[in-house]
Design a protein around this motif. Structure first.
Motif, PDB file in Angstrom:
ATOM      1  N   LEU A   1     -17.690  27.681  83.642  1.00 39.51           N
ATOM      2  CA  LEU A   1     -16.923  28.122  82.459  1.00 39.51           C
ATOM      3  C   LEU A   1     -17.915  28.439  81.292  1.00 39.51           C
ATOM      4  O   LEU A   1     -17.322  28.981  80.169  1.00 39.51           O
ATOM      5  N   CYS A   2     -19.225  28.380  81.518  1.00 36.30           N
ATOM      6  CA  CYS A   2     -20.242  28.641  80.322  1.00 36.30           C
ATOM      7  C   CYS A   2     -20.776  29.954  80.789  1.00 36.30           C
ATOM      8  O   CYS A   2     -21.951  30.205  80.300  1.00 36.30           O
ATOM      9  N   SER A   3     -20.407  30.591  81.599  1.00 35.12           N
ATOM     10  CA  SER A   3     -20.833  32.252  81.979  1.00 35.12           C
ATOM     11  C   SER A   3     -20.764  32.834  80.886  1.00 35.12           C
ATOM     12  O   SER A   3     -19.908  32.804  80.148  1.00 35.12           O
ATOM     13  N   ALA A   4     -21.501  33.859  80.938  1.00 37.15           N
ATOM     14  CA  ALA A   4     -21.567  35.135  79.808  1.00 37.15           C
ATOM     15  C   ALA A   4     -20.328  35.759  79.560  1.00 37.15           C
ATOM     16  O   ALA A   4     -20.047  35.640  78.324  1.00 37.15           O
ATOM     17  N   PRO A   5     -19.458  36.214  80.438  1.00 35.98           N
ATOM     18  CA  PRO A   5     -18.315  36.979  80.287  1.00 35.98           C
ATOM     19  C   PRO A   5     -17.393  36.056  79.558  1.00 35.98           C
ATOM     20  O   PRO A   5     -16.614  36.547  78.707  1.00 35.98           O
ATOM     21  N   ILE A   6     -17.289  34.758  80.036  1.00 35.63           N
ATOM     22  CA  ILE A   6     -16.405  33.829  79.121  1.00 35.63           C
ATOM     23  C   ILE A   6     -16.942  33.404  77.680  1.00 35.63           C
ATOM     24  O   ILE A   6     -16.053  33.324  76.893  1.00 35.63           O
ATOM     25  N   MET A   7     -18.342  33.230  77.572  1.00 31.09           N
ATOM     26  CA  MET A   7     -18.793  32.971  76.215  1.00 31.09           C
ATOM     27  C   MET A   7     -18.504  34.138  75.265  1.00 31.09           C
ATOM     28  O   MET A   7     -18.139  34.054  74.281  1.00 31.09           O
ATOM     29  N   PHE A   8     -18.561  35.384  75.831  1.00 33.82           N
ATOM     30  CA  PHE A   8     -18.174  36.622  75.084  1.00 33.82           C
ATOM     31  C   PHE A   8     -17.078  36.734  74.630  1.00 33.82           C
ATOM     32  O   PHE A   8     -16.612  37.170  73.462  1.00 33.82           O
ATOM     33  N   HIS A   9     -16.040  36.321  75.419  1.00 30.10           N
ATOM     34  CA  HIS A   9     -14.600  36.206  75.200  1.00 30.10           C
ATOM     35  C   HIS A   9     -14.316  35.303  74.368  1.00 30.10           C
ATOM     36  O   HIS A   9     -13.395  35.685  73.438  1.00 30.10           O
TER      37      HIS A   9
END
Length: 414
Positions: free
Chosen positions: A330-338
């Motif tokens: 849940l701390c992967s880059a796509p989620i962080m950017f979203h």
């Protein structure tokens, strides 16, 4: 194949599987290095692309790139770890581990992720350390210290093995379960969790202890201090940001001004959990070869940027596949950017404050894939890959350098 043989094979391969911006000055060609000025970097970028194409007319393939790289340095680094894995202690662990088959203990999932033969196999790190060692060459060392067939030093090969063992021990230790009251009501299930924790703790400690012994045998205080700081960084990474009851990471609440929130937090987490170990290993191997502090720093930058590019690649995986029924960090880059784009996604993610299993991963997947996160992560991966390639440009052309280019190219092949 019997259950015992299957488990022993898994445990054996947990370590035996294939593991994963210079200043302007001139460095003597005799030392097998070639530095370039900022003015020439565009030329080297184009040269790097051409070199990758010349290395093979086929489309970059991960398994092929790793297989060819292993031939350059003699053999897979992980094969050296077999002398530990075939010991009586690990043989006993393998016999007891069969009791976990059919249970839900995460140790089995950890073993599967470690031996996965694909791009998300992080155990190629030892191979990376050997390749950068060969690409840089070595200065003023005893001929007895050199493995002439592979073109690296015996101490560098030992350090590559230490890198793999530290990484593997960290992954195994992360498989420990926080046993909370009234969660495991069945006595048999509680016993499985307790037993699995003992195996995970002892196995991880065994690998870490042997890596410490290998470090001590190098008889280099600076290398011991450097790699010890990498272990410290791995531990510190487990205390960054919010966590659920099982210590699974959750994104931090962004500030009111969300500018650069995603890159800053993602970079902090992953430099500590990945970039520091690979970067310091690359720095250490150049120190063993007698290179200057400036060249060693270039090695650190290469390892750090390669690890970050690698992590961005792994983060992209679940979001570029058609299968939405997968769990992901849940701390992967796509989620962080979203989150930086639209913090409302935190409403769903915050359901995982007690356990990330309470999060609707399908819903989060659908939200992220309709936003800018995936494309921004691809740009992030490309940016770190380019920075790693810039550092490689300081070394003269060689088969080892070409192999590293091919690995980077294959990593970004989506």
């Amino acid at each position: 194949m019997s259950t015992n043989k299957i488990i022993f094979t898994l445990l054996r391969n947990s370590c035996a599987a294939r593991s994963i911006c210079g200043s302007d000055h001139v460095y003597c060609a005799k030392q097998k290095n070639l530095h370039t000025s900022v003015h020439d970097r565009f030329y080297f970028h184009q040269f790097n692309r051409a070199e990758i194409k010349l290395a093979g007319s086929q489309k970059p393939d991960w398994n092929r790139a790793v297989s060819e790289a292993e031939k350059i340095v003699g053999y897979p680094t992980s094969f050296l770890s077999l002398r530990w894995l075939l010991s009586d202690e690990i043989a006993n662990v393998a016999l007891h581990l069969r009791k976990l088959v059919g249970s839900n203990h995460p140790l089995l999932k950890t073993a599967k992720s470690v031996i996965y033969n694909g791009r998300n196999n992080m155990q190629a790190w030892g191979l990376i350390v050997l390749l950068i060692s060969k690409a840089a060459g070595h200065l003023s060392v005893d001929d007895m210290e050199e493995d002439k067939a592979a073109g690296v030093l015996h101490s560098q090969r030992a350090l590559a093995e230490v890198t793999e063992m530290i990484r593997t021990s960290h992954l195994v230790h992360k498989g420990l379960v926080n046993i909370e009251p009234d969660v495991y009501l069945e006595t048999s299930e509680l016993n499985d969790m307790n037993f699995g924790n003992k195996i995970a703790l002892l196995s991880g400690d065994y690998l870490l202890a042997n890596s410490c012994a290998e470090l001590a045998n190098l008889r280099n205080q600076d290398i011991v201090e450097l790699m010890s700081s990498a272990v410290r960084d791995l531990a510190e990474a487990e205390f960054i940001g919010r966590r659920d009851s099982q210590n699974n990471p959750l994104p931090s609440i962004p500030p009111e001004n969300r500018k650069d929130y995603a890159v800053k937090e993602w970079t902090l987490r992953n430099v500590l959990s990945a970039g520091a170990l690979l970067g310091k290993s690359c720095k250490g191997t150049l120190k063993l070869a007698g290179h200057s502090d400036e060249i060693q720093e270039q090695g650190y930058k290469f390892g750090k940027h390669l690890a970050l590019a690698w992590q961005a690649c792994l983060d992209l995986g679940p979001f570029v596949t058609k299968d939405q029924n997968v769990t992901f960090n849940l701390c992967s880059a796509p989620i962080m950017f979203h989150i930086e784009h639209d913090p409302l996604i935190l409403i769903e993610i915050n359901k995982g404050l007690q356990s990330v299993n309470n999060v609707d991963y399908v819903k989060v997947h659908k939200i992220v894939t309709t936003g800018p996160g995936v494309e921004l992560t691809k740009q992030l991966q490309k940016r770190h890959s380019q920075r790693a390639m810039e550092v490689l440009s300081v070394f003269e052309k060689s088969d080892a350098r070409t192999a590293l280019y091919n690995i980077i190219a294959a990593m970004g092949d989506f």
